[in-house]
Design an enzyme around this catalytic site. Structure first.
Site, PDB file in Angstrom:
ATOM      1  N   ASP A  18       7.349   4.059 -39.485  1.00 34.05           N
ATOM      2  CA  ASP A  18       8.036   4.838 -40.511  1.00 34.05           C
ATOM      3  C   ASP A  18       8.084   6.271 -39.987  1.00 34.05           C
ATOM      4  OD1 ASP A  18       8.854   6.397 -42.622  1.00 34.05           O
ATOM      5  OD2 ASP A  18       7.794   5.213 -44.130  1.00 34.05           O
ATOM      6  N   TYR A  78      22.009  14.653 -49.640  1.00 34.75           N
ATOM      7  CA  TYR A  78      22.260  14.178 -48.266  1.00 34.75           C
ATOM      8  C   TYR A  78      22.961  15.266 -47.451  1.00 34.75           C
ATOM      9  CZ  TYR A  78      24.026  11.034 -44.572  1.00 34.75           C
ATOM     10  OH  TYR A  78      24.324  10.435 -43.373  1.00 34.75           O
TER      11      TYR A  78
HETATM   12  N1  LIG Z   1      27.239   5.265 -40.605  1.00 32.26           N
HETATM   13  C1  LIG Z   1      27.817   6.443 -40.831  1.00 32.26           C
HETATM   14  O1  LIG Z   1      28.985   6.544 -41.221  1.00 32.26           O
HETATM   15  C2  LIG Z   1      27.027   7.707 -40.576  1.00 32.26           C
HETATM   16  C3  LIG Z   1      27.725   8.915 -40.604  1.00 32.26           C
HETATM   17  C4  LIG Z   1      27.027  10.093 -40.371  1.00 32.26           C
HETATM   18  C5  LIG Z   1      25.670  10.047 -40.110  1.00 32.26           C
HETATM   19  N2  LIG Z   1      25.009   8.857 -40.112  1.00 32.26           N
HETATM   20  C6  LIG Z   1      23.556   8.873 -39.827  1.00 32.26           C
HETATM   21  O2  LIG Z   1      23.273   7.974 -38.774  1.00 32.26           O
HETATM   22  C7  LIG Z   1      21.965   7.420 -38.944  1.00 32.26           C
HETATM   23  C8  LIG Z   1      22.044   5.899 -38.931  1.00 32.26           C
HETATM   24  O3  LIG Z   1      22.924   5.464 -39.959  1.00 32.26           O
HETATM   25  P1  LIG Z   1      23.381   3.952 -40.084  1.00 32.26           P
HETATM   26  O4  LIG Z   1      24.658   3.966 -40.837  1.00 32.26           O
HETATM   27  O5  LIG Z   1      23.309   3.271 -38.766  1.00 32.26           O
HETATM   28  O6  LIG Z   1      22.214   3.403 -41.059  1.00 32.26           O
HETATM   29  P2  LIG Z   1      21.656   1.933 -41.320  1.00 32.26           P
HETATM   30  O7  LIG Z   1      21.062   1.977 -42.676  1.00 32.26           O
HETATM   31  O8  LIG Z   1      22.686   0.889 -41.009  1.00 32.26           O
HETATM   32  O9  LIG Z   1      20.456   1.783 -40.257  1.00 32.26           O
HETATM   33  C9  LIG Z   1      19.347   2.645 -40.335  1.00 32.26           C
HETATM   34  C10 LIG Z   1      18.158   2.028 -39.614  1.00 32.26           C
HETATM   35  O10 LIG Z   1      17.084   2.961 -39.753  1.00 32.26           O
HETATM   36  C11 LIG Z   1      15.921   2.298 -40.223  1.00 32.26           C
HETATM   37  N3  LIG Z   1      15.144   3.274 -40.997  1.00 32.26           N
HETATM   38  C12 LIG Z   1      15.430   3.804 -42.206  1.00 32.26           C
HETATM   39  N4  LIG Z   1      14.471   4.652 -42.586  1.00 32.26           N
HETATM   40  C13 LIG Z   1      13.550   4.674 -41.574  1.00 32.26           C
HETATM   41  C14 LIG Z   1      12.327   5.349 -41.380  1.00 32.26           C
HETATM   42  N5  LIG Z   1      11.837   6.178 -42.311  1.00 32.26           N
HETATM   43  N6  LIG Z   1      11.656   5.156 -40.230  1.00 32.26           N
HETATM   44  C15 LIG Z   1      12.131   4.299 -39.298  1.00 32.26           C
HETATM   45  N7  LIG Z   1      13.264   3.599 -39.439  1.00 32.26           N
HETATM   46  C16 LIG Z   1      13.969   3.795 -40.565  1.00 32.26           C
HETATM   47  C17 LIG Z   1      16.444   1.145 -41.066  1.00 32.26           C
HETATM   48  O11 LIG Z   1      15.476   0.098 -41.175  1.00 32.26           O
HETATM   49  C18 LIG Z   1      17.682   0.716 -40.245  1.00 32.26           C
HETATM   50  O12 LIG Z   1      17.331  -0.213 -39.228  1.00 32.26           O
HETATM   51  C19 LIG Z   1      21.424   8.021 -40.239  1.00 32.26           C
HETATM   52  O13 LIG Z   1      20.656   9.172 -39.928  1.00 32.26           O
HETATM   53  C20 LIG Z   1      22.686   8.422 -40.988  1.00 32.26           C
HETATM   54  O14 LIG Z   1      22.450   9.431 -41.927  1.00 32.26           O
HETATM   55  C21 LIG Z   1      25.661   7.683 -40.323  1.00 32.26           C
END
Ligand SMILES: NC(=O)c1ccc[n+]([C@@H]2O[C@H](COP(=O)([O-])OP(=O)(O)OC[C@H]3O[C@@H](n4cnc5c(N)ncnc54)[C@H](O)[C@@H]3O)[C@@H](O)[C@H]2O)c1
Length: 275
Positions: A67, A164
């Site tokens: 985590d 966020y």
């Molecule tokens: N998908 C988008 O459009 C987008 C756009 C801008 C930014 N982001 C950022 O990119 C990152 C990934 O997003 P995503 O869409 O792939 O998310 P997702 O939810 O599909 O995957 C996130 C992963 O992180 C893990 N996770 C969550 N909290 C955690 C913690 N405290 N410690 C360890 N692991 C943890 C989850 O288990 C999951 O495997 C995030 O920081 C998100 O804010 C995503």
């Protein structure tokens, strides 16, 4: 190193939240280039699945249940990676996302204190703690590259997502502070993705919502996780050796304007959650 020579043989990377979505694509992108990758995720089964996919590409890989918001676990992650691979060259602070049963959507007046704290902790404190745990190894090596996952919402706040948006703005500023603090040996950059298709963003999304969101995207589609991963690999690599403190957009040309040219600071279709 030039782009056509990109080779990460012998490099060691940690990707937080590497079990799915952008983190998974980044971990596999680094493995494709030859890096040994530690996939650190709260979801151990997901991390193990990605680690086995990375091993199939050749390099060594390690799955850890971490985590990223808990200091002891971040410290353990750094230690276990060094124990396994001897060094740490790359840290991708990817764990994060909009949290809570309402997907982090709300207004300042109805976001609970708990949702606010969860969002800031997951997106900002995780970057602070994991960097603090890993960077002494990089400084001792006199080399390292950190890539933080920000968001377009950190540059243009998305109406209905103030917590966020504030968290990702903090990631952007923290990236610049860290880039100054850890120079000249450790580079720190961030990515600011726009609308990217991942398990999180496809969750509960209705087709009409996507159509409306895409009116703000000049390239008229969502990005793929692999397109973001390529940029993360670039920033992490020695090809980007003269780049630090940079926020790299990957958002389909989005400047956050509505079709009629007004800034999209209102989001009237989005109903605030009931409190
Ligand atoms: N998908 C988008 O459009 C987008 C756009 C801008 C930014 N982001 C950022 O990119 C990152 C990934 O997003 P995503 O869409 O792939 O998310 P997702 O939810 O599909 O995957 C996130 C992963 O992180 C893990 N996770 C969550 N909290 C955690 C913690 N405290 N410690 C360890 N692991 C943890 C989850 O288990 C999951 O495997 C995030 O920081 C998100 O804010 C995503």
């Amino acid at each position: 190193m030039r782009l056509w020579e990109l080779n990460m043989d012998g490099k060691v990377a940690i990707v937080t939240g590497g079990g799915q979505g952008l983190g998974k694509a980044i971990a596999l992108g680094l493995a494709h280039c030859g890096a040994s990758v530690c996939i650190a995720d709260v979801n151990l089964a997901a991390a193990e699945e990605v680690a086995s996919q990375a091993r199939a590409l050749g390099p060594r890989s390690l799955a850890l249940q971490v985590d990223a918001t808990v200091n002891e676990q971040a410290v353990r992650m750094a230690k276990q990676t060094v124990d396994a691979f001897g060094r740490i060259d790359i840290l991708v602070n990817n764990a994060g996302g909009a949290t809570g049963p309402t997907f982090g959507i709300g207004r300042v007046l109805n976001i609970s204190e708990r949702d606010w704290d969860d969002t800031l902790t997951r997106n900002v404190k995780s970057v602070f703690l994991c960097t603090k745990a890993v960077v002494p190894t990089m400084l001792a090596q006199k080399s390292g590259s950190i890539v933080n996952m920000a968001s377009i919402t950190g540059q243009f706040p998305f109406a209905g997502m103030p917590a966020y948006s504030a968290a990702k703005a903090a990631v952007i500023n923290l990236t610049k502070s860290m880039a100054m603090e850890f120079a000249p040996h450790v580079r720190v950059n961030a990515l600011a993705p726009g609308l990217i298709e991942t398990p999180r963003t496809s969750l509960n999304r209705r087709p009409e919502q996507l159509t409306r969101l895409l009116t703000n995207v000049p390239l008229a589609r969502m990005g793929t996780a692999e397109e973001v991963a390529d940029m993360a690999v670039y920033l992490a690599s020695d090809v980007a050796a003269y780049i630090s403190g940079t926020i790299l957009d990957c958002n389909g040309g989005q400047v956050w304007m509505t079709e009629d040219g007004r800034p999209n600071f209102r989001d009237a279709d989005r109903k605030p959650p009931k409190t």
